[in-house]
Design an enzyme around this catalytic site. Structure first.
Site, PDB file in Angstrom:
ATOM      1  N   SER A 192      -5.606 -26.135  69.420  1.00 38.94           N
ATOM      2  CA  SER A 192      -4.377 -26.858  69.744  1.00 38.94           C
ATOM      3  C   SER A 192      -4.472 -27.375  71.175  1.00 38.94           C
ATOM      4  O   SER A 192      -4.479 -26.581  72.132  1.00 38.94           O
ATOM      5  CB  SER A 192      -3.176 -25.922  69.593  1.00 38.94           C
ATOM      6  OG  SER A 192      -2.028 -26.590  70.048  1.00 38.94           O
ATOM      7  N   HIS A 208      -5.827 -30.091  66.809  1.00 43.81           N
ATOM      8  CA  HIS A 208      -4.422 -29.948  66.450  1.00 43.81           C
ATOM      9  C   HIS A 208      -3.589 -30.509  67.596  1.00 43.81           C
ATOM     10  O   HIS A 208      -3.766 -30.136  68.757  1.00 43.81           O
ATOM     11  CB  HIS A 208      -4.116 -28.462  66.223  1.00 43.81           C
ATOM     12  CG  HIS A 208      -2.732 -28.193  65.731  1.00 43.81           C
ATOM     13  ND1 HIS A 208      -2.367 -28.362  64.410  1.00 43.81           N
ATOM     14  CD2 HIS A 208      -1.630 -27.747  66.370  1.00 43.81           C
ATOM     15  CE1 HIS A 208      -1.089 -28.034  64.271  1.00 43.81           C
ATOM     16  NE2 HIS A 208      -0.611 -27.673  65.448  1.00 43.81           N
ATOM     17  N   ASP A 266       0.254 -31.324  68.891  1.00 42.66           N
ATOM     18  CA  ASP A 266       1.663 -30.987  68.671  1.00 42.66           C
ATOM     19  C   ASP A 266       2.603 -32.004  69.296  1.00 42.66           C
ATOM     20  O   ASP A 266       2.515 -32.285  70.489  1.00 42.66           O
ATOM     21  CB  ASP A 266       1.971 -29.616  69.294  1.00 42.66           C
ATOM     22  CG  ASP A 266       1.315 -28.485  68.532  1.00 42.66           C
ATOM     23  OD1 ASP A 266       1.635 -28.305  67.348  1.00 42.66           O
ATOM     24  OD2 ASP A 266       0.466 -27.793  69.130  1.00 42.66           O
ATOM     25  N   MET A 310       6.699 -32.784  69.855  1.00 46.69           N
ATOM     26  CA  MET A 310       8.029 -32.157  69.804  1.00 46.69           C
ATOM     27  C   MET A 310       9.075 -33.130  70.351  1.00 46.69           C
ATOM     28  O   MET A 310       8.756 -33.947  71.216  1.00 46.69           O
ATOM     29  CB  MET A 310       8.037 -30.881  70.641  1.00 46.69           C
ATOM     30  CG  MET A 310       6.916 -29.919  70.279  1.00 46.69           C
ATOM     31  SD  MET A 310       6.991 -28.400  71.226  1.00 46.69           S
ATOM     32  CE  MET A 310       5.431 -27.635  70.771  1.00 46.69           C
ATOM     33  N   HIS A 332       0.824 -32.343  64.208  1.00 50.66           N
ATOM     34  CA  HIS A 332       1.933 -31.481  63.768  1.00 50.66           C
ATOM     35  C   HIS A 332       3.192 -31.958  64.475  1.00 50.66           C
ATOM     36  O   HIS A 332       3.315 -31.823  65.690  1.00 50.66           O
ATOM     37  CB  HIS A 332       1.571 -30.029  64.154  1.00 50.66           C
ATOM     38  CG  HIS A 332       2.655 -29.033  63.918  1.00 50.66           C
ATOM     39  ND1 HIS A 332       2.680 -27.805  64.554  1.00 50.66           N
ATOM     40  CD2 HIS A 332       3.742 -29.046  63.111  1.00 50.66           C
ATOM     41  CE1 HIS A 332       3.728 -27.113  64.158  1.00 50.66           C
ATOM     42  NE2 HIS A 332       4.405 -27.848  63.285  1.00 50.66           N
ATOM     43  N   MET A 339       7.073 -31.730  65.234  1.00 48.18           N
ATOM     44  CA  MET A 339       8.254 -30.877  65.211  1.00 48.18           C
ATOM     45  C   MET A 339       9.424 -31.742  65.671  1.00 48.18           C
ATOM     46  O   MET A 339       9.896 -31.639  66.815  1.00 48.18           O
ATOM     47  CB  MET A 339       8.029 -29.675  66.144  1.00 48.18           C
ATOM     48  CG  MET A 339       7.042 -28.673  65.563  1.00 48.18           C
ATOM     49  SD  MET A 339       6.138 -27.744  66.814  1.00 48.18           S
ATOM     50  CE  MET A 339       4.768 -28.859  67.100  1.00 48.18           C
ATOM     51  N   MET A 353       4.080 -21.454  59.643  1.00 49.38           N
ATOM     52  CA  MET A 353       4.166 -21.118  61.069  1.00 49.38           C
ATOM     53  C   MET A 353       4.189 -19.602  61.234  1.00 49.38           C
ATOM     54  O   MET A 353       4.952 -18.902  60.555  1.00 49.38           O
ATOM     55  CB  MET A 353       5.438 -21.713  61.691  1.00 49.38           C
ATOM     56  CG  MET A 353       5.449 -23.227  61.840  1.00 49.38           C
ATOM     57  SD  MET A 353       4.127 -23.896  62.868  1.00 49.38           S
ATOM     58  CE  MET A 353       4.458 -23.125  64.469  1.00 49.38           C
ATOM     59  N   ASP A 406      -0.391 -21.258  62.227  1.00 50.32           N
ATOM     60  CA  ASP A 406      -0.252 -21.806  63.581  1.00 50.32           C
ATOM     61  C   ASP A 406       0.694 -20.912  64.385  1.00 50.32           C
ATOM     62  O   ASP A 406       1.862 -20.754  64.006  1.00 50.32           O
ATOM     63  CB  ASP A 406       0.298 -23.240  63.464  1.00 50.32           C
ATOM     64  CG  ASP A 406       0.469 -23.936  64.805  1.00 50.32           C
ATOM     65  OD1 ASP A 406       0.018 -23.398  65.832  1.00 50.32           O
ATOM     66  OD2 ASP A 406       1.065 -25.043  64.804  1.00 50.32           O
TER      67      ASP A 406
HETATM   68  C1  DX5 Z   1       3.781 -24.201  68.606  1.00 50.72           C
HETATM   69  C2  DX5 Z   1       2.659 -25.119  68.211  1.00 50.72           C
HETATM   70  C3  DX5 Z   1       1.303 -24.523  68.221  1.00 50.72           C
HETATM   71  C4  DX5 Z   1       0.860 -23.942  69.531  1.00 50.72           C
HETATM   72  C5  DX5 Z   1       0.177 -22.658  69.184  1.00 50.72           C
HETATM   73  O1  DX5 Z   1       4.981 -24.695  68.181  1.00 50.72           O
HETATM   74  O2  DX5 Z   1       2.865 -25.630  66.909  1.00 50.72           O
HETATM   75  O3  DX5 Z   1       0.320 -25.409  67.695  1.00 50.72           O
HETATM   76  O4  DX5 Z   1      -0.028 -24.749  70.253  1.00 50.72           O
HETATM   77  O5  DX5 Z   1      -0.137 -22.005  70.332  1.00 50.72           O
HETATM   78  P1  DX5 Z   1      -0.696 -20.529  70.422  1.00 50.72           P
HETATM   79  O6  DX5 Z   1      -2.005 -20.513  69.679  1.00 50.72           O
HETATM   80  O7  DX5 Z   1      -0.809 -20.335  71.874  1.00 50.72           O
HETATM   81  O8  DX5 Z   1       0.310 -19.630  69.771  1.00 50.72           O
HETATM   82 ZN    ZN Z   2       1.242 -26.784  65.974  1.00 54.77          ZN
END
Ligand code: DX5
Ligand code: ZN
Length: 238
Positions: free
Chosen positions: A14, A39, A41, A43, A72, A74, A143, A195
């Protein structure tokens, strides 16, 4: 678009845990370290209480790497972002079941843009909602922390959900892309991604329960070192 994936247990570092001042370099570093995908993210500060990256940063990462881009999102109104993210280089867009009332429509729209569609579920969302979407999605993301931030503690109760979904896939003979193979046809297994809080201790538990795509941020970037960590996580599938 449509870059091929490699092995059966796939590791998705990620980039959220990487250095935001040097995203393109981080993408190259992830590729050189032997990852299967990146990956990424996104948000919106509403669906989750944090803001991260957007299509422009994704396009910059896409310029820097040939790796599969696993995006991904969110965000509420996921429909509105599909086209922009596909144009910016997303190879798969995974959105949240809890973020829209039009889950089937969004899945179909993502696939129509020519990329893979993934569907994500928060840890507290009942497993009973998941089964009917399996044939309509290329991947299900379970998740293992509350979405929004890296570095949180793994939710062990999600292991039962992983097991439950893998059993459904096996009972219904659902393979990659939600396809039921024809007589004699060999297809890779259905993609179940985890994840949040994934490290060398929690990864084996997830793989044993039936996960085959592992996202890891903090562990790979701040604990193990990228190359060593990816090798260790891959070893969980052996
Ligand atoms: C959190 C993200 C993850 C995040 C995971 O909402 O979707 O992808 O980067 O991070 P770690 O591996 O640090 O839990
Ligand atoms: Zn993620």
């Amino acid at each position: 678009m449509g870059k091929p994936l490699k092995k059966e247990l796939l590791i998705a570092p990620s980039i959220l845990a990487g250095d935001f001042g040097h995203l393109a370099d981080e993408a190259k570093r992830i590729e050189e370290a032997g990852a299967d995908m990146i990956h990424f993210d996104i948000m919106d500060g509403h669906f989750v209480p944090n803001l991260t990256l957007g299509p422009k940063a994704l396009a910059a990462v896409n310029q820097a790497t040939n790796l599969f881009l696993d995006v991904h999102i969110m965000v509420y109104n996921p429909f509105d972002f599909v086209k922009r993210l596909a144009l910016a280089g997303a190879d798969r867009i995974t959105f949240h079941f809890e973020a829209t009332e039009d889950v089937e429509k969004v899945l179909a729209y993502i696939r129509r843009t020519g990329i893979e569609a993934g569907l994500a579920f928060r840890p507290e969302t009942s497993q009973e909602f998941i089964a009917r979407f399996l044939p309509l999605a290329d991947l299900v993301l379970l998740m293992t922390v509350s979405p929004g931030f890296g570095g949180q503690k793994f939710h062990e109760e999600v292991l039962d959900k992983i097991r439950f979904i893998r059993e459904i896939c096996e009972k219904q003979d659902l393979r990659k892309g939600g396809v039921v193979p024809k007589e004699g046809e060999t297809l890779p297994p259905y993609a179940i991604q985890v994840d949040g809080g994934i490290d060398d201790k929690t990864a084996p538990l997830c793989v044993e329960a039936g996960a085959n795509v592992l996202v890891a941020g903090t562990y790979l970037f701040k604990e193990s070192g990228l190359k060593e960590g990816i090798e260790l996580l891959k070893g969980c599938g052996a």
